[in-house]
Design a protein around this motif. Sequence first.
Motif, mmCIF file in Angstrom:
data_model
loop_
_atom_site.group_PDB
_atom_site.id
_atom_site.type_symbol
_atom_site.label_atom_id
_atom_site.label_comp_id
_atom_site.label_asym_id
_atom_site.label_seq_id
_atom_site.Cartn_x
_atom_site.Cartn_y
_atom_site.Cartn_z
ATOM 1 N N ILE A 25 0.816 -1.213 0.000
ATOM 2 C CA ILE A 25 0.000 0.000 0.000
ATOM 3 C C ILE A 25 0.851 1.265 0.000
ATOM 4 O O ILE A 25 0.574 2.221 -0.719
ATOM 5 C CB ILE A 25 -0.959 -0.003 1.212
ATOM 6 C CG1 ILE A 25 -2.010 -1.107 1.033
ATOM 7 C CG2 ILE A 25 -1.636 1.343 1.396
ATOM 8 C CD1 ILE A 25 -2.880 -1.313 2.244
ATOM 9 N N VAL A 26 1.909 1.291 0.801
ATOM 10 C CA VAL A 26 2.679 2.510 1.018
ATOM 11 C C VAL A 26 3.758 2.731 -0.047
ATOM 12 O O VAL A 26 4.105 3.866 -0.351
ATOM 13 C CB VAL A 26 3.308 2.470 2.430
ATOM 14 C CG1 VAL A 26 4.258 3.613 2.639
ATOM 15 C CG2 VAL A 26 2.219 2.484 3.477
ATOM 16 N N SER A 27 4.232 1.671 -0.648
ATOM 17 C CA SER A 27 5.405 1.774 -1.515
ATOM 18 C C SER A 27 5.133 2.553 -2.801
ATOM 19 O O SER A 27 4.067 2.448 -3.398
ATOM 20 C CB SER A 27 5.894 0.379 -1.877
ATOM 21 O OG SER A 27 7.015 0.474 -2.706
ATOM 22 N N ARG A 28 6.124 3.322 -3.207
ATOM 23 C CA ARG A 28 6.087 4.060 -4.465
ATOM 24 C C ARG A 28 7.115 3.503 -5.443
ATOM 25 O O ARG A 28 7.585 4.198 -6.329
ATOM 26 C CB ARG A 28 6.386 5.537 -4.203
ATOM 27 C CG ARG A 28 5.479 6.219 -3.229
ATOM 28 C CD ARG A 28 4.193 6.572 -3.844
ATOM 29 N NE ARG A 28 4.469 7.423 -5.000
ATOM 30 C CZ ARG A 28 3.655 8.320 -5.460
ATOM 31 N NH1 ARG A 28 2.521 8.494 -4.877
ATOM 32 N NH2 ARG A 28 3.968 9.028 -6.509
ATOM 33 N N ASN A 29 7.478 2.230 -5.267
ATOM 34 C CA ASN A 29 8.500 1.605 -6.081
ATOM 35 C C ASN A 29 8.028 0.184 -6.404
ATOM 36 O O ASN A 29 7.636 -0.565 -5.512
ATOM 37 C CB ASN A 29 9.821 1.576 -5.300
ATOM 38 C CG ASN A 29 10.974 1.099 -6.121
ATOM 39 O OD1 ASN A 29 10.814 0.292 -7.023
ATOM 40 N ND2 ASN A 29 12.150 1.583 -5.794
ATOM 41 N N LEU A 30 8.068 -0.193 -7.675
ATOM 42 C CA LEU A 30 7.568 -1.503 -8.072
ATOM 43 C C LEU A 30 8.378 -2.650 -7.480
ATOM 44 O O LEU A 30 7.819 -3.701 -7.176
ATOM 45 C CB LEU A 30 7.550 -1.608 -9.598
ATOM 46 C CG LEU A 30 6.500 -0.763 -10.304
ATOM 47 C CD1 LEU A 30 6.659 -0.877 -11.809
ATOM 48 C CD2 LEU A 30 5.115 -1.183 -9.885
ATOM 49 N N ILE A 31 9.664 -2.471 -7.288
ATOM 50 C CA ILE A 31 10.481 -3.524 -6.686
ATOM 51 C C ILE A 31 10.066 -3.743 -5.236
ATOM 52 O O ILE A 31 9.970 -4.881 -4.764
ATOM 53 C CB ILE A 31 11.974 -3.192 -6.816
ATOM 54 C CG1 ILE A 31 12.378 -3.228 -8.290
ATOM 55 C CG2 ILE A 31 12.820 -4.172 -6.007
ATOM 56 C CD1 ILE A 31 13.787 -2.826 -8.569
ATOM 57 N N LYS A 32 9.771 -2.664 -4.527
ATOM 58 C CA LYS A 32 9.308 -2.800 -3.143
ATOM 59 C C LYS A 32 7.936 -3.461 -3.078
ATOM 60 O O LYS A 32 7.638 -4.173 -2.119
ATOM 61 C CB LYS A 32 9.287 -1.441 -2.456
ATOM 62 C CG LYS A 32 10.671 -0.890 -2.218
ATOM 63 C CD LYS A 32 10.617 0.454 -1.535
ATOM 64 C CE LYS A 32 12.009 1.027 -1.371
ATOM 65 N NZ LYS A 32 11.976 2.360 -0.759
ATOM 66 N N VAL A 33 7.116 -3.251 -4.082
ATOM 67 C CA VAL A 33 5.820 -3.925 -4.135
ATOM 68 C C VAL A 33 6.019 -5.435 -4.295
ATOM 69 O O VAL A 33 5.356 -6.234 -3.630
ATOM 70 C CB VAL A 33 4.956 -3.358 -5.288
ATOM 71 C CG1 VAL A 33 3.719 -4.205 -5.527
ATOM 72 C CG2 VAL A 33 4.567 -1.924 -4.989
ATOM 73 N N SER A 92 11.040 5.133 -14.937
ATOM 74 C CA SER A 92 10.635 5.293 -13.549
ATOM 75 C C SER A 92 10.039 3.994 -13.043
ATOM 76 O O SER A 92 9.494 3.200 -13.813
ATOM 77 C CB SER A 92 9.591 6.405 -13.420
ATOM 78 O OG SER A 92 9.100 6.471 -12.105
ATOM 79 N N LEU A 93 10.150 3.793 -11.731
ATOM 80 C CA LEU A 93 9.518 2.637 -11.104
ATOM 81 C C LEU A 93 8.310 3.026 -10.271
ATOM 82 O O LEU A 93 7.742 2.200 -9.573
ATOM 83 C CB LEU A 93 10.535 1.893 -10.229
ATOM 84 C CG LEU A 93 11.651 1.188 -10.983
ATOM 85 C CD1 LEU A 93 12.640 0.583 -10.011
ATOM 86 C CD2 LEU A 93 11.094 0.114 -11.883
ATOM 87 N N ASP A 94 7.902 4.271 -10.336
ATOM 88 C CA ASP A 94 6.733 4.740 -9.603
ATOM 89 C C ASP A 94 5.471 4.298 -10.349
ATOM 90 O O ASP A 94 5.292 4.627 -11.521
ATOM 91 C CB ASP A 94 6.760 6.257 -9.487
ATOM 92 C CG ASP A 94 5.684 6.806 -8.574
ATOM 93 O OD1 ASP A 94 4.887 6.004 -8.033
ATOM 94 O OD2 ASP A 94 5.655 8.031 -8.387
ATOM 95 N N PRO A 95 4.588 3.560 -9.689
ATOM 96 C CA PRO A 95 3.384 3.083 -10.384
ATOM 97 C C PRO A 95 2.499 4.208 -10.922
ATOM 98 O O PRO A 95 1.832 4.034 -11.927
ATOM 99 C CB PRO A 95 2.642 2.285 -9.311
ATOM 100 C CG PRO A 95 3.665 1.919 -8.307
ATOM 101 C CD PRO A 95 4.682 3.005 -8.335
ATOM 102 N N GLN A 96 2.504 5.356 -10.278
ATOM 103 C CA GLN A 96 1.674 6.464 -10.757
ATOM 104 C C GLN A 96 2.232 7.105 -12.021
ATOM 105 O O GLN A 96 1.502 7.765 -12.748
ATOM 106 C CB GLN A 96 1.496 7.505 -9.661
ATOM 107 C CG GLN A 96 0.646 6.987 -8.518
ATOM 108 C CD GLN A 96 0.387 8.047 -7.483
ATOM 109 O OE1 GLN A 96 1.001 9.106 -7.485
ATOM 110 N NE2 GLN A 96 -0.525 7.759 -6.573
#
Length: 103
Positions: A25-33, A92-96
């Motif tokens: 929920i909190v992550s802004r990085n696809l690898i962290k997801v 970028s790896l940010d999902p947004q």
Amino acid sequence: MDYLNGIVVALTILGLVGIGIYAIIVSRNLIKVVVGLQIMVKGVLLAFVLAGRASGNIGLGQSLALTVIVVDTIVAVVALALTVQVRRRFGSLDPQDLTTLRR
């Protein structure tokens, strides 16, 4: 003593699943997801083994856990490969940042 071990394992399961959901929920990085999903799946694996032990059929719980390990490994590899391709394409790896639709 057996009852106490079950409680400790159940709390560990809840902790792992909670940490995984929080990371997703909190992550802004696809690898962290992907890492959050991996942590959450480890909690589910423990739940399968605990359920098998509680029902007296530990072999079934262990075989389900082994099946989940195999499937989870394949999902993680594909997800990380897609993440690499997303980074190359979008920078970028940010999902947004991945949306191509404009508001």
